[in-house]
Design an enzyme around this catalytic site. Structure first.
Site: not given
Length: 929
Positions: A170, A594
């Site tokens: 990532h 999120k």
């Protein structure tokens, strides 16, 4: 005792502070040394004028932070702040580049000094045999024994335990490998002894190397680059440190349990990776990259074994004339092909020659590489790593049988441990793909085979029935006479590569396939269809664990029901039986945060864990959890030890996998000693949570309180992110656009091209808020939730205080929030808000964020009873405070550079300076996304 109680307390506090100062003295000396050397390098390379400018800015930044701390801000602090801004605004672009690089490297060097000091303190404690620290293996053993677990139960636990950090690619690691290598050498030199002048000169050389090395990559990383970078951690840390850690744990077990010999633990602690196999949202990962990753990993493992075997042969020149070797060792020597007359009385050496020859043949067969040192004889390649391990075990038994256990416990034991942990594959590679991609491929297969013309249009019950019927048979859907889309052929090619890998390297090479955004039982069955097409699913055989990944708040709420439905299907239950009656489930921390904010996400994950545990127990299945945690609190980060102990009682049960992402990989594993202690902490936490957890069933009142708080926090968070203009505010008030241009990873920053929050990946979402010093994903919603629930009810406030005192989950939740608030800075965040062009939008959103920040801080203090942030962690508090003077100028310059860039400044140096500030701020905060 003389004096008032207050005076006595003051004297005690002063004495405590004095002891702490003494402990920190070496750290201060290291910081000053590295700072001085960097200053000398800047003076030599950039000139006296530039050095004087940088030093003046540094001193002003330090004065500003001290005035805020000591005087509580006010007019004096404001005057110094204005002076600092004037100095920064007066910089020309070339001077700006020098200042940004200087302050960035100040932060890098501070990180190194702190890490070295932490190792120093740990070694001092070990030498003094002081109280065992929480997070150590010895401390965990102590707690387990106090809980009444005996030797038999403890050793049985290791037989079934499965612990694995999993490296991902990532994109949050902003440092180049060249920078990391130089910093690692600085750390080694700082920790070493020797003659002071020579040591300082060597440090000076490495600091100069740092200054003359470009911080920024010229090109975006490819998947191949990410594979190479991930392998560095095996070279640097894992290959050497894992065997050492196993040896330490075995010695500790023998001592605690009173065993005559050290036990040989099974390979329960391993390292996994996603690099080369994670296709979710990354179009550059393919069957070719998977095979490339496997080949490079095998090449590294086998080259290491060859070198170790070569050295082992030199060590084991034991003569049979002095003491005869056991018969099985003699047989191994006779089969080695080593007929040298010089070694005819050295059976161990001849046996190792045969092992080396077989390793050489294996290396050529699996990795296409011939060793630099040719084998003495031609021998067949090993059919599996188990054969290699078996021959090493023969050496071990023989040495012990003839009273040479000390030799067996040396290089041979290390090689045996490496072979058992790393095999020929080095690290298990997980496959990962989204459920949408699987669905599209299965739909095409079904349509082309004439089974279902429009699978996507079917309701969930119809999908399950159709797939269940199809999977009861063995006929593949794919026909060699039909043409298929590139999407379909690409997806099946990856699974075909996985099947080949298992045949070549063993089942451990590619053992898992993960379904991102899993939302139904049919998603699990679709994965089964794809596995059947390549021979990885047959009657009574499932070649890979099928792992659902639940990410959004809604999916976490439903995951128990989804798994219950799947496990009720006889077909799926047979698959799980074929995998040892164990079901692994992955929980997504980043996307749930999120989606719903910090508090709602944390509670949804806790509830999901408890519900999955209940469902699996009801079906007679062992649950293994895989935690998809990021580096920051906003992505599930925070101290791993506390996070493990905060899991629902009974949910760990000897099994723990968790992702290690981005810059966190370097911070945890680039330094070998740090890496070993990180791995030890994972084992200790898992052991404690499994066998010594003291938390009983969750009180209904606590669950009800958390349910209401999570609901209120979710509402507050969604009111912010769903507000008109919010995404425009986010894109303007953070460097999100500039972050997307950084060459830090192969994967795009968004799943889709839209501008919605749902389209944006969690990593750049958190990265942007971190750079602007708001850290919003790590705290937003908490303050409003507590204010609404407890502001007018003293009993509820008392209940929250009691929850903090007795409940590890709630305590860890607030501890992480405490750390995030301590790293945030509203004054600096307001400067980023000024980048929003529309004044009304800017004022409305920032006022809302500012009010929520104050509520979060107010209620954190009310619940914990601590007015000062990080009052219970003075070491971390000092570390953060020491960084602010180096971060403040970087943030100020970043804002001004972004303002110029967005106004049309086309100077390439402006763009470069922005990227350098991103690098420096990430280093100063020690995490980014």
């Amino acid at each position: 005792m003389r004096g008032s109680p207050a005076a006595r307390i003051a004297r005690v506090n002063a004495a405590t502070e004095s002891r702490e100062d003494a402990k920190e003295r070496l750290l201060r000396e290291d910081r000053r040394l590295l700072g001085r050397l960097l200053g000398e390098v800047i003076r030599d390379q950039a000139g006296e004028t530039t050095f004087a400018t940088i030093e003046r800015i540094r001193q002003t930044a330090v004065r500003f932070r001290r005035s805020e701390s000591e005087l509580g801000g006010g007019s004096a602090a404001q005057a110094i702040k204005v002076e600092l801004e004037r100095q920064l605004n007066a910089l020309a672009i070339e001077e700006t580049l020098h200042v940004v690089r200087a302050f960035s490297y100040f932060s890098h060097l501070l990180n190194i000094a702190e890490d070295v000091h932490q190792h120093r303190r740990r070694r001092e404690h070990a030498r003094a045999r002081s109280k065992r620290r929480p997070g150590s293996f010895s401390y965990a053993l102590e707690r387990v024994q106090r809980a009444g677990v005996g030797a038999e139960g403890l050793l049985a636990w290791f037989e079934r335990a499965r612990i694995s950090p999993v490296l991902t690619a990532h994109p949050t690691e902003v440092q180049r490998q060249s920078i990391l290598d130089a910093e690692r050498e600085i750390a080694r030199l700082l920790a070493s002894g020797g003659e002071a002048a020579a040591r300082e000169r060597a440090l000076h050389r490495r600091v100069l190397q740092l200054w003359l090395t470009a911080m920024l990559r010229l090109q975006r990383l490819t998947v191949g680059d990410e594979i190479a970078n991930s392998l560095n951690y095996f070279r640097l840390t894992f290959l050497a440190e894992l065997p050492q850690l196993y040896a330490e744990m075995e010695a500790a077990l023998a001592a605690r349990l009173g065993l005559a010999e050290r036990p040989w633990l099974p390979p329960y602690l391993t390292v996994g990776t996603w690099v080369g196999g994670d296709r979710d949202g990354n179009p550059f990962v393919s069957a070719q990259t998977l095979e490339n990753a496997l080949a490079q990993q095998a090449r590294l493992a086998l080259a290491h074994y060859l070198e170790e075997a070569n050295q082992l042969g030199k060590e084991l020149a034991l003569s049979a004339r002095i003491r005869a070797a056991p018969a099985e060792l003699q047989a191994l020597a006779e089969a080695s092909g080593d007929a040298s007359p010089y070694r005819r009385d050295e059976p161990y050496r001849r046996a190792v020659s045969g092992i080396y020859a077989r390793l050489a043949a294996t290396c050529e067969a699996l990795a296409g590489v011939r060793p630099s040192v040719a084998p003495i004889a031609e021998r067949p390649a090993y059919a599996s790593d188990a054969e290699f391990i078996g021959e090493l075990d023969t050496l071990d038994r023989a040495l012990r049988a003839q009273g040479a256990a000390l030799l067996a416990d040396g290089r041979l034991a290390t090689l045996r441990r490496q072979a058992s942990v790393f095999g020929f594959h080095l690290a298990a590679i997980d496959l990962r793909q989204s459920s949408e991609e699987h669905e599209a491929v299965v739909a095409e297969l079904l349509a082309c085979a004439g089974v279902a013309a429009d699978y996507a249009a079917l309701a969930e019950p119809e999908r399950v029935r159709l797939l269940g019927h199809e999977l009861e048979g063995v006929r593949p859907l794919r026909s060699p006479h039909l043409e298929y889309s590139a999407r379909l052929t690409g997806e099946l090619a990856v699974f075909e590569a996985a099947a080949r890998a298992q045949r070549r390297f063993g089942e451990r090479a590619v053992p898992h396939t993960i379904i991102s955004r899993c939302q139904s039982a049919s998603d699990l069955l679709e994965a089964g269809v794809l596995l059947r097409e390549v021979g990885l699913l047959k009657p009574g055989f499932l070649g890979l664990d099928i792992i659902p990944l639940f990410e959004s708040i809604a999916d976490l709420d439903r995951c128990g029901a989804i798994m219950d439905e799947a496990l009720r299907l006889p077909l799926y239950r047979r698959w799980i039986a074929a995998r040892g009656d164990a079901q692994e489930v992955m929980l997504g921390y980043s996307d749930s945060n999120k989606d719903g904010g910090y508090l709602a996400s944390g509670w949804a994950l806790y509830k999901a864990t408890a519900e999955l545990m209940r469902v699996c127990r009801a079906h007679g299945v062992r649950l293994r959890l895989f935690h998809g945690r990021g580096g920051t609190v906003g992505r599930g980060g925070g101290p791993s030890y506390e996070a493990i102990l905060a899991q629902p009682a009974g949910s760990v049960d000897g099994a723990l996998r968790l992702t290690e992402q981005g810059e966190v990989i370097a911070s945890k594993y680039a330094d070998p000693e740090t890496g070993r202690r990180t791995l030890e902490t994972l084992v200790a936490g898992t052991l404690e949570a499994s066998l010594a957890a003291q938390e009983g069933p969750l009180a209904a009142s606590d669950a009800e309180a958390m349910e209401e708080l999570a609901r209120l926090a979710y509402r507050a968070y969604r009111e912010l992110v769903d507000a008109p203009g919010f995404m425009a505010y986010f894109h303007a008030a953070t460097p999100i656009g500039e972050i997307a241009e950084l060459n830090i990873g192969s994967r795009p920053s968004a799943r889709k091209g839209g501008g919605r929050l749902e389209d944006l990946r969690a990593i750049p979402w958190v990265f942007g808020w971190s750079q602007s010093r708001l850290m919003l994903p790590g705290w937003y919603g908490f303050g409003s939730a507590v204010q609404s629930w407890a502001a007018t009810d003293g009993a509820r406030r008392a209940a929250l205080q009691a929850m903090h005192a007795r409940w590890p989950f709630f305590r860890a939740l607030l501890s992480n929030l405490d750390m995030v608030l301590a790293k945030s800075d509203l004054a600096i965040a307001s400067r980023y808000a000024d980048l929003v062009p529309e004044a009304r939008l800017r004022g409305r959103i920032f006022r809302q964020i500012e009010a929520e920040w104050h509520l979060a801080r107010q209620w954190l203090a009310a619940i914990t009873g601590r007015e000062t942030l990080l009052a219970d962690n003075p070491t971390l508090a000092r570390s953060i405070r020491s960084r602010f003077p180096y971060l403040d100028p970087l943030n100020h310059l970043q804002v001004e550079l972004i303002r110029r860039f967005r106004a049309g400044d086309t100077d390439e140096r402006t763009r470069r300076a922005i990227h350098l500030t991103i690098n420096g701020i990430a280093a100063g905060l020690r995490n980014s996304g």
